[in-house]
Design a protein around this motif. Structure first.
Motif, mmCIF file in Angstrom:
data_model
loop_
_atom_site.group_PDB
_atom_site.id
_atom_site.type_symbol
_atom_site.label_atom_id
_atom_site.label_comp_id
_atom_site.label_asym_id
_atom_site.label_seq_id
_atom_site.Cartn_x
_atom_site.Cartn_y
_atom_site.Cartn_z
ATOM 1 N N ASN A 158 24.071 0.185 19.421
ATOM 2 C CA ASN A 158 25.549 0.560 19.358
ATOM 3 C C ASN A 158 26.300 -0.438 20.455
ATOM 4 O O ASN A 158 27.281 -1.128 19.647
ATOM 5 N N TRP A 159 25.825 -0.648 21.533
ATOM 6 C CA TRP A 159 26.725 -1.617 22.345
ATOM 7 C C TRP A 159 26.571 -2.969 21.950
ATOM 8 O O TRP A 159 27.376 -3.855 21.956
ATOM 9 N N GLY A 160 25.190 -3.488 21.348
ATOM 10 C CA GLY A 160 24.916 -4.548 20.794
ATOM 11 C C GLY A 160 25.994 -4.872 19.666
ATOM 12 O O GLY A 160 26.694 -6.083 19.744
ATOM 13 N N ALA A 161 26.305 -4.020 18.879
ATOM 14 C CA ALA A 161 27.288 -4.290 17.866
ATOM 15 C C ALA A 161 28.707 -4.287 18.336
ATOM 16 O O ALA A 161 29.423 -5.202 17.921
ATOM 17 N N VAL A 162 29.047 -3.480 19.631
ATOM 18 C CA VAL A 162 30.444 -3.998 20.190
ATOM 19 C C VAL A 162 30.644 -5.361 20.805
ATOM 20 O O VAL A 162 31.603 -6.139 20.575
ATOM 21 N N SER A 163 29.366 -5.864 21.307
ATOM 22 C CA SER A 163 29.309 -7.306 21.717
ATOM 23 C C SER A 163 29.543 -8.273 20.815
ATOM 24 O O SER A 163 30.295 -9.264 20.922
ATOM 25 N N LEU A 164 28.834 -8.165 19.416
ATOM 26 C CA LEU A 164 28.902 -8.836 18.270
ATOM 27 C C LEU A 164 30.474 -8.749 17.972
ATOM 28 O O LEU A 164 30.781 -10.035 17.495
ATOM 29 N N ARG A 165 30.966 -7.854 17.849
ATOM 30 C CA ARG A 165 32.394 -7.625 17.485
ATOM 31 C C ARG A 165 33.489 -8.647 18.533
ATOM 32 O O ARG A 165 34.462 -9.356 17.948
ATOM 33 N N GLY A 166 32.908 -8.536 19.685
ATOM 34 C CA GLY A 166 33.884 -9.258 20.602
ATOM 35 C C GLY A 166 33.419 -10.799 20.619
ATOM 36 O O GLY A 166 34.550 -11.380 20.672
ATOM 37 N N ILE A 167 32.455 -11.092 20.196
ATOM 38 C CA ILE A 167 31.908 -12.569 20.160
ATOM 39 C C ILE A 167 32.746 -13.245 18.962
ATOM 40 O O ILE A 167 33.325 -14.201 18.995
ATOM 41 N N GLY A 168 32.664 -12.264 17.760
ATOM 42 C CA GLY A 168 33.369 -12.619 16.518
ATOM 43 C C GLY A 168 34.804 -12.872 16.570
ATOM 44 O O GLY A 168 35.505 -13.780 16.127
#
Length: 659
Positions: A233-243
């Motif tokens: 879950n939090w990994g997906a949030v981080s990926l969206r931030g990096i994106g």
């Protein structure tokens, strides 16, 4: 990136919840009384995010059993858990009702810990209802009570929630102060989920201030920790931030890949909030690329999830983006329609806040400014329609004016053509900017090819000089000797043609994956390009299958993947060494083994090599995207990659592709 997607409520949520809840459900058969209530409470926590209806059934059963036992503490906990289920369903009003009932019980019991929990939950609900002043009061009470009783459990959550309020109010510096304090508490308590949560929140504040470097550092730290503890879950949030950072930097290819990976991860755990946010970001990405049709498709998908969970803030953001899409299309009626819906929804949310007697004058003033701007746009649009109708009447009635209008229209057409030409020039410039980074990489490749072309050209030059010399001597020339010179010339020409042909494979941009690709030829082409780096240092052994090595795929993309893997093998060998490449058909798949006896990969890095931006190279020598893109290409072809390595034995990549 919206902070509503990263709010922790009530109790922490564990991954692998479905399997755990199934095992807990089996325990219910042998449990009675308070033991059964404890198991029911745990099941509610495990499934309330993805299966709220099921969680509600268990919560109501736990509440009834608690009331039958007359245990006030169990009743209070059951009420809080039912409130949590309503929260994840987006029903904040009912969630507030049940939390208030639980809080009243805590006051009667004089239980400081339960009262503290109530302050935190009620404060968070007022935050989601837009009552920021009331929310801040409750959360600050929770913080003070925790400090007075020396309770550290849940402190990181409370601090993060206080930071979210300051973030929503636009005070990013104050928000970061609380987020960092939350990280310190989580680190002391060894709460990895809270640490990731805090890192992502700090990254969001920097993103709002357009401090892209600081935002990237925090999102990457959050992603690394999330992958380490397997927190999808939090990994997906981080990926969206990096994106988002990559998109603002203009790297549209990488940002699209990261948003898509975030969407895939959120779908794998059925995180509807995360899915809705990922689609919203993909819509923004499509709008930046000028693809309004694709943007609308992604917005429709985001809206579907937002309605399911009653994500009012997400719906607001979607309506705002709809109006921007249609503004770019020049569709003024639809732009005004969605802007009207946006203001109408925001007005309804504002009315909910007003009923709680909150001071939201700044927000209301902003709404009035938007409404005034919309009124002006509507008036301008109506005036334009009226003007057009008036001109039409004048043209029909007055012939002289018709001539004047024709002249004006011609001038307008000329300006329109000039504008279209300018837009086309702008698009060409944008396309050049997008491809500039790719051309830089091709420059490195071309340099190696140029070096290789020089050698066969020397064959040609020497052969021609020898023939010229023989002719100038005006002597009898031996036919066999002359043939040998021409053989040298032909050999040089053939080698030059082969190298140029190999380079052409890497420039192919087939839109699909329907080429007939010969894996053996692809590998030979890659080895030819890398010949200058390999020769006199690395021995290459090829064990190609004698059967057909053809499969359907995107030839250019497969060249890119094999070049990345073979280049990695070459770079892993610091001195002399061996690379062995084997291809074989096995049932309905093609296996490609690439083995080297280089430095190998440490065990702790094996799980990270396919992660975006992970690299062990020095700064400036690698982006960390090579193997990430390679794994993505193989997945596009419905294949997979296995990696075996150790520092003492080298590395083996096993690529499996369906025939």
């Amino acid at each position: 990136m919206k902070t509503t997607s990263v709010i922790i409520l009530f109790l922490s949520i564990a991954f692998g919840a479905q399997e755990q809840s199934d095992s807990l459900s089996a325990l219910l058969e042998n449990k009675q009384g308070s033991e059964r209530i404890d198991v029911l409470h745990q099941i509610v926590i495990d499934v309330w995010l993805n299966y709220p209806d099921r969680a509600m059934q268990y919560g109501e059963e736990a509440l009834k059993l608690s009331e039958d036992l007359g245990d006030s503490i169990l009743i209070s906990k059951s009420l809080r858990l039912i409130a949590g289920v309503y929260y994840y369903k987006g029903d904040y009003e009912h969630s507030l009702e049940y939390n208030n009932r639980a809080f009243d019980l805590a006051v009667l019991l004089k239980d400081s810990s339960l009262m503290n929990n109530g302050y935190n939950n009620i404060g968070l609900l007022y935050y989601n209802l837009g009552s920021y002043q009331t929310a801040l009061e409750y959360l600050l009470r929770a913080k003070l009570m925790k400090e007075s009783i020396g309770e550290t459990y849940g402190m990181a959550t409370t601090l993060n929630n206080i930071g979210l309020i300051y973030h929503r109010l636009g005070d990013f510096k104050e928000a970061r102060k609380y987020f960092r304090e939350a990280f310190a508490v989580a680190e002391q308590m060894m709460r990895d989920d809270d640490k990731i949560y805090s890192l992502n929140n700090v990254g969001i504040t920097y993103l709002k201030e357009n401090n892209l470097d600081a935002a990237m550092d925090h999102f990457k730290s959050g992603l690394e920790l999330a992958q380490e503890v397997k927190n999808i879950n939090w990994g997906a949030v981080s990926l969206r931030g990096i994106g988002e950072v990559m998109m603002r930097r203009g790297d549209m290819d990488s940002s699209h890949l990261l948003f898509s990976k975030s969407l895939s991860d959120s779908e794998s755990i059925d995180d509807k909030k995360g899915i809705s946010e990922a689609y919203f970001l993909l819509a923004q990405h499509a709008l930046r690329r000028g693809n309004t049709e694709e943007a609308i498709q992604y917005l429709d998908l985001s809206n579907e999830k937002a309605f399911q969970l009653q994500l009012r803030q997400q719906r607001l953001d979607n309506l705002k983006l709809y109006s921007e899409v249609y503004r770019d299309e020049g569709n003024t009626p639809l732009e005004i329609k969605y802007l009207n819906e946006y203001i109408k929804l925001r007005d309804s949310l504002f009315q909910d806040v007003v009923t709680r007697n909150l001071n939201l004058v700044p927000l209301k003033l902003k709404e009035e400014a938007d409404r005034y701007r919309l009124t002006q746009q509507q008036a301008e649009f109506q005036n334009q329609l009226l003007t057009n109708q008036l001109f039409a009447i004048i043209i029909i009635i007055t012939v002289p004016l018709l001539v004047v209008m024709i002249v004006l229209l011609r001038k307008n057409d000329k300006k329109k053509r000039e504008l279209e030409e300018y837009n086309e020039e702008l698009k060409r410039t944008q396309k050049l900017l997008i491809t500039s980074e790719k051309m830089a990489s091709l420059g490195v490749l071309a340099a190696g090819v140029g070096h290789e072309i020089n050698n066969p050209l020397n064959f040609i030059k020497n052969g021609i000089e020898a023939v010229s010399k023989k002719i100038s001597e005006n002597k009898d020339i031996d036919d066999e000797e002359l043939k040998s010179y021409f053989k040298i010339i032909n050999e040089g020409v053939d080698r030059t043609a082969n190298i140029v042909k190999s380079l052409s494979h890497f420039s192919r941009r087939a839109p699909g994956a329907n080429d007939r690709c010969n894996i053996n030829e692809i590998i030979e082409n890659c080895l030819l390009i890398l010949h200058n780096k390999i020769r006199n240092r690395i021995r290459v052994i090829t064990n190609f299958t004698s059967q057909s090595a053809e499969l359907k795929g995107n030839e250019g993309r497969l060249h890119q993947a094999m070049m990345n893997i073979i280049s990695n093998a070459e770079q892993a060998i610091k001195g002399e060494g061996t690379i062995e490449i084997t291809t074989r058909r096995k049932n309905d798949v093609m296996e490609i083994w690439v083995e080297d006896d280089g430095e190998g990969i440490p065990e702790e890095n094996l799980l990270k090599i396919s992660d975006p931006f992970f690299t062990t190279k020095s700064p400036g020598e690698g982006t960390g995207l090579g193997l990430f893109i390679t794994f993505s290409i193989v997945e596009e072809h419905n294949g997979h990659i296995d990696v075996k390595s150790s520092p003492s034995e080298g590395t083996k990549f096993i690529i499996t592709l369906p025939l």
